[in-house]
Design a protein around this motif. Structure first.
Motif, PDB file in Angstrom:
ATOM      1  N   VAL A 143       0.850  -1.188   0.000  1.00 20.01           N
ATOM      2  CA  VAL A 143       0.000   0.000   0.000  1.00 20.01           C
ATOM      3  C   VAL A 143       0.889   1.243   0.000  1.00 20.01           C
ATOM      4  O   VAL A 143       1.621   1.501   0.961  1.00 20.01           O
ATOM      5  CB  VAL A 143      -0.926   0.009   1.231  1.00 20.01           C
TER       6      VAL A 143
ATOM      7  N   PRO B 162      -3.845   5.991   2.322  1.00 21.06           N
ATOM      8  CA  PRO B 162      -3.667   4.863   1.386  1.00 21.06           C
ATOM      9  C   PRO B 162      -4.153   3.537   1.958  1.00 21.06           C
ATOM     10  O   PRO B 162      -4.732   2.722   1.231  1.00 21.06           O
ATOM     11  CB  PRO B 162      -2.149   4.841   1.153  1.00 21.06           C
TER      12      PRO B 162
ATOM     13  N   HIS C 145      -7.948   3.421   1.783  1.00 26.29           N
ATOM     14  CA  HIS C 145      -8.381   3.179   0.400  1.00 26.29           C
ATOM     15  C   HIS C 145      -8.203   1.704   0.026  1.00 26.29           C
ATOM     16  O   HIS C 145      -9.082   1.101  -0.612  1.00 26.29           O
ATOM     17  CB  HIS C 145      -7.583   4.074  -0.551  1.00 26.29           C
TER      18      HIS C 145
ATOM     19  N   ALA D  36       1.119   5.536  -1.222  1.00 27.43           N
ATOM     20  CA  ALA D  36       0.358   6.724  -1.618  1.00 27.43           C
ATOM     21  C   ALA D  36       0.472   6.934  -3.127  1.00 27.43           C
ATOM     22  O   ALA D  36       1.473   6.542  -3.741  1.00 27.43           O
ATOM     23  CB  ALA D  36       0.884   7.949  -0.881  1.00 27.43           C
TER      24      ALA D  36
END
Length: 409
Positions: free
Chosen positions: A108, A144, A147, A110
């Motif tokens: 993960v 992030p 998400h 950004a």
């Protein structure tokens, strides 16, 4: 199994503390209590000591049949692109070991334009500070991860148990703060093993719960697991000893070791990096000491723009901080980019010579994007780029709109 008997190495003499096996047993109980009620499990892994201990212990318990396997298991690795090299390298090794076991690891990160280096050097946003501009943690780690969780939930039927490495230590047991029940109604976040709804989980519709199965572990248990238990074949043969070394090895507990980002602008001292550099194997990374100086310099007025007078906000009101300093000049960003790349190159020349791991403070795609953003004259929202440099003498403007002219033109 000799580790079970070396209590003198783990605990202070006379102190009545949880033994390692008791800590593991409580962890098993928490996973047995809540795991079976969730079809899918996720693990939030930062690469640090607590989450790495949680991850590798969980895998051992699953592989040894001590806890029941979920329908699916996803490891979410939070790659901020700012981690200390020993931790980032250990994380890559552990990811390989997870993939060999058939465990899916989702890295993960950004979005490119919101990564730390690109945001500062490309967009011109000043380095974060502890007072008015602490944007980094949410932007490169929390958002992030949120998400990624939302995307994963959209792919799955049923609910998901998110396992975290949150710890409170022995006091959590002593003060009876671990409750084997839902902590949703009125309970403080993190006060129990189990939380029914992840805070701020927009769009997750209550399908996500969190479990902290190492909540009760003392830090000495974490070191013992990482350094002595997890690397043994019996417990999974994990590459976790490097993590303990990154925190200071055998002295990690004594120095109350903590880690952070390379050259963290929010830290007054670079304790984590200095701890790493004391290890001869990582001494070739000594040029990284120069990163913090770059961020410190970019905060100075000669590298930034300033609002010249009264600043009106979108709603028509007057900003409370007139003539505030703002973004970094384009030429200053280029200067800083070249300096960071020079530090990276110096480390990597030494790495090649010594046969040590290379580093990438700024990857090729990040460098390309930074240069592109500078070339087209990118500025943060609310700035045009034609504002005066912050060192320019200006009439003084107060929050009420009053102006005090310069005494000397």
């Amino acid at each position: 199994m000799a580790h079970h008997l070396r209590q003198g190495d783990i605990f202070a003499v006379g102190a009545q503390r949880l033994q390692m096996t008791e800590s593991i047993e409580l962890t098993i109980q928490s996973l047995q209590a809540y795991g079976p009620t969730h079809e899918h499990w996720g693990i939030a892994w930062s690469g640090g000591k607590d989450s790495s201990a949680t991850l590798t212990l969980l895998m051992y318990l699953l592989d040894s049949g001590k806890i029941q396997r979920p329908k699916s298991l996803t490891v979410f690795y939070a790659d901020t692109r700012q981690e200390l090299p020993p931790l980032a390298i250990a994380a890559r090794q552990i990811m390989d070991e997870l993939e060999e076991r058939g465990v899916h690891v989702e890295v993960v990160t950004a979005p490119l334009d919101k990564r730390f280096m690109v945001y500062i050097l490309g967009r011109g946003v000043p380095p974060p500070n502890n007072n008015t501009l602490r944007w980094c943690t949410r932007q490169i780690k929390i958002d992030p991860m949120q998400h990624a969780l939302e995307q994963r939930l959209a792919e799955l039927d049923g609910n998901v148990l998110m396992i975290t490495g949150v710890r409170q230590g022995e006091s959590a047991i002593r003060d009876k703060r671990i409750e084997m029940s839902c902590g949703k109604d009125g309970a403080e976040c993190g006060q129990g093993w189990y939380q029914k709804v992840l805070p701020e989980a927009k769009g997750l519709h209550g399908r996500l719960a969190t479990l902290a199965p190492l909540l009760h572990w003392r830090v000495c248990h974490v070191w013992e697991w990482l350094k002595h238990w997890a690397p043994e074949a019996e417990f999974g043969d994990w590459s976790t000893a490097t993590i303990a070394d990154a925190y200071g090895g055998d002295e990690a507990e004594e120095i109350n070791a903590r880690t952070g980002c390379i050259g963290c602008p929010l830290a007054s001292e670079e304790k984590a990096l200095e701890t790493v550099l004391q290890n001869p194997a990582w001494a070739y990374l000594t040029p990284l000491r120069g990163i913090k100086a770059i961020w410190r310099e970019l905060r100075e007025p000669q590298h930034r723009l300033r609002k010249a007078g009264i600043e009106r906000l979108k709603d028509g009101s007057i900003a409370a901080n007139p003539q505030r300093m703002g973004p970094i000049l384009l030429e200053s960003r280029l200067m800083a980019l070249e300096r960071v790349l020079a530090i990276q190159a110096e480390c990597n020349v030494a790495a090649e010579r010594l046969g040590r791991p290379r580093i990438d403070l700024i990857a090729a795609d990040e460098e390309g994007r930074i240069r592109e953003l500078i070339a087209v004259g990118t500025w943060p929202d609310g700035w045009d780029g034609d504002e005066p440099v912050a060192t320019t003498p200006l009439d003084k403007v107060f929050a009420d709109g009053a102006v005090q002219p310069l005494l000397f033109a």
